[in-house]
Each structure stands twice: as structure tokens, then as C-alpha cells.
Design a protein around this motif. Structure first.
Motif: not given
Length: 194
Positions: A10-12, A147, A149, A151, A176-178, A184
Motif C-alpha cells: 500500500k501507499n498513501l 486520506d 490510498e 493497495e 510513502r511509509e504507509t 492510522r
């Protein structure tokens, strides 16, 4: 009870990147559906201490109780369908539905009488199958925050990671650190309490 191993990357995203990906994957407004996750833990975050989480997901008129636990590769998910009445009692009155998911929680040494409702996270989601993988684009809202994201759900961790990183690089999306959604959510919940 159903169990499965989930392997995903995953990544924001920024809002702009999210809409760019919608175009890239030819996703339309009609491809989206809504789901709502209701999260539970003890006030001491006992499940979180076990790197696990407990939720009820409401999607397509169904309520699924899920425990996510660490596995040697990916995450072990244990699912159990609840009736709407069972789900509402769990969410609104703290009346826990006893079943195999809760048995797994008890096996962690967690007192189920201490489990409390923490709140909900709503997600507007679109999915697209790409070969043997699944692309998921999420717009989530929780605790006065939102937010975006991506996945990438895969069968093979090694080739999946490589393909995901190549996709981000091709589209000029920084890595990005996700943290996962529940983390979250919990961090935002903790901030709101302090």
C-alpha cells in the motif's frame, strides 16, 4: 468461519495522484462502493499489542466480524458473518457475539469483557483486477480526517512487491511509509484523546 492469508502493498496518495490513478485504470464513479469498518480493542490496546485488530465491516448489506493477526507471510484474517442485530448489539451495546473469532481473541489471553468500541472508518473503494492481482483505490474518512490510498493485493510477495514498486515509479508516485488503516485510525484516536 473463513480464514485467508492477505498479502498486500500500500501507499498513501495525494488527492491529485488518486484521481490520476482513476484515469490510468479507467475507473469511473460507478465502480466505487462504500464500506464501513467498526473497530474494537481494549482501553489498554491489548489487540494492538498483539499486532492484531478486530473489526466489523458493513458492506453490501452484510456484517463481517474479522480478526487480523500476523502470519509468517502477510496477515491471517479470520472472518465470521454476523446478523445485523448481532453487529448492532456488538457496536452499540458492547454485547459480544461469541464465536470462533472471539475464541481466537481469548486464546491471545485477552479478557473479552474489556473489549470496547473505538469508532468507525468509512471507505469509498474501487477495485480492478490486473492479471492475478487486485488494485484497490480507497478514499477513507475517520475521526475528522480523510486520506487516499492505493493497495495492491497479490498472491506472491516477491513478484508482487516488484510489480507494485514499478507501477509507482512509472506513474511518478513517491513511495510513502504507509501504515494500515486501523493503525492510522488508532493514531488519530489517540491524538484526539490527548
Amino acid at each position: 468461519m473463513v480464514q485467508e492469508i492477505e498479502i498486500e502493498f500500500k501507499n498513501l496518495l495525494t488527492e491529485e495522484e488518486f484521481f490520476m490513478l482513476l484515469k490510468f485504470f479507467h475507473l469511473k464513479d460507478t465502480d466505487f462502493f462504500e464500506q464501513e469498518n467498526h473497530y474494537f480493542d481494549t482501553k489498554q490496546f491489548a489487540l494492538k499489542e498483539h499486532h492484531s485488530n478486530l473489526r466489523i465491516r458493513h458492506k453490501d448489506g452484510k456484517y463481517i466480524l474479522t480478526l487480523k493477526e500476523p502470519a509468517p507471510v502477510g496477515i491471517l484474517e479470520t472472518h465470521e458473518e454476523l446478523t445485523e442485530i448481532e453487529a448492532r448489539k456488538f457496536i452499540e451495546q458492547g454485547e459480544i457475539h461469541e464465536g470462533q473469532v472471539i475464541e481466537r481473541v481469548k486464546n491471545m489471553g485477552i479478557n473479552i469483557k474489556e473489549i470496547a468500541y473505538f469508532g468507525s472508518l468509512s471507505t469509498r473503494r474501487a477495485e480492478k483486477k490486473v492479471e492475478d492481482s487486485l488494485i484497490v483505490l480507497d478514499h477513507s474518512r475517520y475521526l475528522n480526517k480523510e486520506d487516499y490510498e492505493i493497495e495492491f493485493e497479490v498472491i506472491n510477495e516477491i513478484t508482487g512487491r516488484e510489480t507494485f514498486l514499478q507501477l509507482l515509479q512509472k506513474l511518478n508516485i513517491p513511495i510513502r511509509e504507509t501504515k494500515n488503516k486501523v493503525r492510522r485510525f488508532y493514531e488519530e484516536k489517540y491524538r484526539s484523546l490527548t
